[in-house]
Motif scaffolding. Structure first.
Motif, PDB file in Angstrom:
ATOM      1  N   LEU A 148       6.430  30.833 -43.615  1.00  0.00           N
ATOM      2  CA  LEU A 148       6.549  31.942 -44.560  1.00  0.00           C
ATOM      3  C   LEU A 148       6.663  31.451 -45.996  1.00  0.00           C
ATOM      4  CD1 LEU A 148       9.083  34.096 -42.518  1.00  0.00           C
ATOM      5  CD2 LEU A 148       6.608  34.427 -42.696  1.00  0.00           C
ATOM      6  N   VAL A 149       7.054  30.204 -46.165  1.00  0.00           N
ATOM      7  CA  VAL A 149       7.143  29.564 -47.474  1.00  0.00           C
ATOM      8  C   VAL A 149       6.488  28.198 -47.363  1.00  0.00           C
ATOM      9  CG1 VAL A 149       8.721  28.563 -49.192  1.00  0.00           C
ATOM     10  CG2 VAL A 149       9.259  30.767 -48.157  1.00  0.00           C
ATOM     11  N   GLY A 150       5.644  27.848 -48.318  1.00  0.00           N
ATOM     12  CA  GLY A 150       5.004  26.548 -48.295  1.00  0.00           C
ATOM     13  C   GLY A 150       5.907  25.481 -48.889  1.00  0.00           C
ATOM     14  N   PRO A 151       6.025  24.323 -48.247  1.00  0.00           N
ATOM     15  CA  PRO A 151       6.880  23.264 -48.795  1.00  0.00           C
ATOM     16  C   PRO A 151       6.254  22.610 -50.021  1.00  0.00           C
ATOM     17  CG  PRO A 151       5.748  22.478 -46.826  1.00  0.00           C
ATOM     18  CD  PRO A 151       5.422  23.942 -46.948  1.00  0.00           C
ATOM     19  N   THR A 152       7.089  22.103 -50.891  1.00  0.00           N
ATOM     20  CA  THR A 152       6.626  21.319 -52.029  1.00  0.00           C
ATOM     21  C   THR A 152       6.314  19.902 -51.584  1.00  0.00           C
ATOM     22  OG1 THR A 152       8.034  22.644 -53.482  1.00  0.00           O
ATOM     23  CG2 THR A 152       7.205  20.572 -54.374  1.00  0.00           C
ATOM     24  N   THR A 153       7.157  19.373 -50.704  1.00  0.00           N
ATOM     25  CA  THR A 153       6.933  18.047 -50.129  1.00  0.00           C
ATOM     26  C   THR A 153       7.267  18.092 -48.648  1.00  0.00           C
ATOM     27  OG1 THR A 153       9.211  17.377 -50.645  1.00  0.00           O
ATOM     28  CG2 THR A 153       7.513  16.855 -52.281  1.00  0.00           C
ATOM     29  N   GLY A 154       6.753  17.124 -47.904  1.00  0.00           N
ATOM     30  CA  GLY A 154       7.057  17.014 -46.484  1.00  0.00           C
ATOM     31  C   GLY A 154       6.370  18.072 -45.649  1.00  0.00           C
ATOM     32  N   ARG A 155       6.821  18.195 -44.421  1.00  0.00           N
ATOM     33  CA  ARG A 155       6.211  19.154 -43.509  1.00  0.00           C
ATOM     34  C   ARG A 155       7.181  19.551 -42.408  1.00  0.00           C
ATOM     35  NH1 ARG A 155       1.953  15.527 -39.895  1.00  0.00           N
ATOM     36  NH2 ARG A 155       3.463  13.989 -39.145  1.00  0.00           N
ATOM     37  N   ALA A 156       6.909  20.696 -41.805  1.00  0.00           N
ATOM     38  CA  ALA A 156       7.662  21.182 -40.647  1.00  0.00           C
ATOM     39  C   ALA A 156       6.660  21.445 -39.533  1.00  0.00           C
ATOM     40  CB  ALA A 156       8.426  22.456 -40.994  1.00  0.00           C
ATOM     41  N   LEU A 157       6.903  20.868 -38.380  1.00  0.00           N
ATOM     42  CA  LEU A 157       5.976  20.967 -37.262  1.00  0.00           C
ATOM     43  C   LEU A 157       6.642  21.625 -36.057  1.00  0.00           C
ATOM     44  CD1 LEU A 157       4.493  17.342 -37.382  1.00  0.00           C
ATOM     45  CD2 LEU A 157       3.638  19.387 -38.551  1.00  0.00           C
ATOM     46  N   ILE A 158       5.848  22.390 -35.345  1.00  0.00           N
ATOM     47  CA  ILE A 158       6.284  22.989 -34.083  1.00  0.00           C
ATOM     48  C   ILE A 158       5.335  22.499 -32.999  1.00  0.00           C
ATOM     49  CG2 ILE A 158       6.563  25.133 -32.803  1.00  0.00           C
ATOM     50  CD1 ILE A 158       7.276  26.463 -35.483  1.00  0.00           C
ATOM     51  N   ASP A 159       5.888  21.764 -32.051  1.00  0.00           N
ATOM     52  CA  ASP A 159       5.059  21.122 -31.030  1.00  0.00           C
ATOM     53  C   ASP A 159       3.947  20.296 -31.660  1.00  0.00           C
ATOM     54  OD1 ASP A 159       6.697  22.322 -29.198  1.00  0.00           O
ATOM     55  OD2 ASP A 159       5.263  23.863 -28.593  1.00  0.00           O
ATOM     56  N   GLY A 160       4.264  19.637 -32.771  1.00  0.00           N
ATOM     57  CA  GLY A 160       3.339  18.702 -33.387  1.00  0.00           C
ATOM     58  C   GLY A 160       2.372  19.272 -34.402  1.00  0.00           C
ATOM     59  N   VAL A 161       2.401  20.597 -34.627  1.00  0.00           N
ATOM     60  CA  VAL A 161       1.476  21.199 -35.601  1.00  0.00           C
ATOM     61  C   VAL A 161       2.245  22.179 -36.483  1.00  0.00           C
ATOM     62  CG1 VAL A 161      -0.500  20.989 -34.033  1.00  0.00           C
ATOM     63  CG2 VAL A 161       0.817  23.117 -34.077  1.00  0.00           C
ATOM     64  N   PRO A 162       1.734  22.480 -37.694  1.00  0.00           N
ATOM     65  CA  PRO A 162       2.368  23.510 -38.512  1.00  0.00           C
ATOM     66  C   PRO A 162       2.294  24.871 -37.824  1.00  0.00           C
ATOM     67  CG  PRO A 162       0.867  22.170 -39.824  1.00  0.00           C
ATOM     68  CD  PRO A 162       0.621  21.816 -38.391  1.00  0.00           C
ATOM     69  N   PHE A 163       3.232  25.735 -38.147  1.00  0.00           N
ATOM     70  CA  PHE A 163       3.283  27.060 -37.542  1.00  0.00           C
ATOM     71  C   PHE A 163       1.942  27.782 -37.654  1.00  0.00           C
ATOM     72  CE2 PHE A 163       4.021  31.621 -37.580  1.00  0.00           C
ATOM     73  CZ  PHE A 163       4.885  31.808 -36.504  1.00  0.00           C
ATOM     74  N   ALA A 164       1.288  27.678 -38.802  1.00  0.00           N
ATOM     75  CA  ALA A 164       0.027  28.394 -39.039  1.00  0.00           C
ATOM     76  C   ALA A 164      -1.085  27.958 -38.101  1.00  0.00           C
ATOM     77  CB  ALA A 164      -0.413  28.210 -40.493  1.00  0.00           C
ATOM     78  N   GLU A 165      -0.948  26.783 -37.497  1.00  0.00           N
ATOM     79  CA  GLU A 165      -2.002  26.282 -36.607  1.00  0.00           C
ATOM     80  C   GLU A 165      -1.731  26.577 -35.136  1.00  0.00           C
ATOM     81  OE1 GLU A 165      -2.892  22.197 -37.406  1.00  0.00           O
ATOM     82  OE2 GLU A 165      -2.927  22.489 -39.589  1.00  0.00           O
ATOM     83  N   LEU A 166      -0.632  27.237 -34.819  1.00  0.00           N
ATOM     84  CA  LEU A 166      -0.360  27.609 -33.436  1.00  0.00           C
ATOM     85  C   LEU A 166      -1.349  28.681 -32.994  1.00  0.00           C
ATOM     86  CD1 LEU A 166       3.549  27.864 -33.557  1.00  0.00           C
ATOM     87  CD2 LEU A 166       2.203  26.053 -32.457  1.00  0.00           C
ATOM     88  N   GLU A 167      -1.892  28.544 -31.798  1.00  0.00           N
ATOM     89  CA  GLU A 167      -2.886  29.499 -31.316  1.00  0.00           C
ATOM     90  C   GLU A 167      -2.272  30.869 -31.047  1.00  0.00           C
ATOM     91  OE1 GLU A 167      -5.139  28.075 -28.041  1.00  0.00           O
ATOM     92  OE2 GLU A 167      -5.829  26.264 -29.069  1.00  0.00           O
ATOM     93  N   SER A 168      -1.114  30.896 -30.432  1.00  0.00           N
ATOM     94  CA  SER A 168      -0.423  32.156 -30.141  1.00  0.00           C
ATOM     95  C   SER A 168       1.032  31.994 -30.575  1.00  0.00           C
ATOM     96  CB  SER A 168      -0.505  32.496 -28.651  1.00  0.00           C
ATOM     97  OG  SER A 168      -1.845  32.629 -28.230  1.00  0.00           O
TER      98      SER A 168
END
Length: 307
Positions: free
Chosen positions: A60-80
């Motif tokens: 919901l907010v883009g990071p300035t640095t670094g990353r947050a992953l869910i099961d190895g991918v960013p939330f936006a890339e989750l299929e469902s």
């Protein structure tokens, strides 16, 4: 930056996460991992960056640095995404004339699950009897349960909850504790932000504590307790003799309490009891006094060593 854990179902990985809003650095170089099978408490004072971090994890907010992953991918890339993560960041407004069932059916359609799942989640959160009541008559606690029901529609592997106990009565809080622990015990993960420190002490297995956007502690609750200076309160028949015995064993943090008890630091109840027995000093009562999570939390924020 910590070494990245291999991707797996139900894992959240935060790596060097940072966020600036103009000149304000809300989150700074934050790294931690939420593992499946546990409840992770996310603690910090108001303005510490907790909600900003949760919003970055959920895309919901883009990071300035670094990353947050869910099961190895960013939330936006989750299929469902709704079938992977269920989130309650704040109690969403529900049309006051819409029933709980109707509200959840709309959510089920969005997530892509059948209407039968609506009845399941209503039962899970204890709202089955109120399913056909207009949401406008719900209490804050009932709205919290409804928001949790919506988060559960996709039968997710991860729950991200921001202050889920707000508005719940003591029975509701006990129910929530039992629910999230059962959810985690099934092999899934829970990341829960809360200001209810005593409740987190009973609920979470791991803690991430942040202050001014930085991580101050990341580990098991038991690790946070280590070196916290709990004490043993003992009522001996001969306080002076027991104090001598303890001192001979290098246990010198002994204070006499006005009611005749001794307050002993630097030793647990088993050690104190064994020494009293060996010296032939009768003991009429003994309790261990632990430092509470609230005290440990305040020590962290004050910059004291906690381990």
């Amino acid at each position: 930056m910590q070494e990245t854990a291999p991707p797996g179902p139900g894992r959240i990985t935060v790596e060097g996460l940072g966020k600036k809003f103009g000149p304000v650095e809300a989150v700074r170089d934050l790294s931690f991992t939420v593992e499946p099978g546990s409840v992770t408490g996310f603690l910090g004072p108001n303005g510490s960056g907790k909600t900003t971090t949760l919003r970055m994890i959920l895309g919901l907010v883009g990071p300035t640095t670094g990353r947050a992953l869910i099961d190895g991918v960013p939330f936006a890339e989750l299929e469902s995404p709704g079938k992977v993560v269920g989130a309650v960041l704040e109690v969403q407004g529900v049309h006051p004339r819409r029933t709980a069932r109707a509200h959840l059916r709309a959510g089920a359609a969005a997530v892509g699950v059948p209407d039968s799942r609506v009845d399941e989640v209503l039962g899970l959160v204890g709202l089955a009897a109120a399913a056909d009541r207009p949401a406008g008559g719900f209490s804050l606690g009932m709205n919290q349960r409804l928001a949790l029901a919506a988060a559960l529609l996709g039968d997710p592997q991860i729950l991200v909850l921001d202050e889920p106990g707000n508005g719940l009565d003591p029975d509701g809080i006990a129910w929530l504790r039992s629910f999230v622990n059962a959810f985690a015990a099934s092999g899934r993960s829970v990341l829960v932000s809360s200001h209810q420190l005593a409740e987190m002490e009973l609920t979470a297995q791991r803690l991430v504590v942040i202050d001014r956007g930085r991580c101050r502690f990341d580990g098991a609750v038991s690790e946070l307790r280590e070196g916290q200076g709990g004490r043993v309160l003992v009522r001996p028949a001969d306080p002076a003799r027991l104090a001598e015995v303890l001192a001979a064993e290098g246990i010198t943090e002994v204070d006499r309490i006005s009611d005749g008890r001794l307050a002993v630091g630097g030793a647990d109840a088993v050690r104190v009891g064994d020494l009293a027995l060996g010296a032939g000093v009768a003991v009429y009562g003994m309790t261990e006094e632990r430092v509470g999570l609230e005290q440990m939390f305040l020590r962290l924020l004050a910059g004291e060593e906690v381990a």
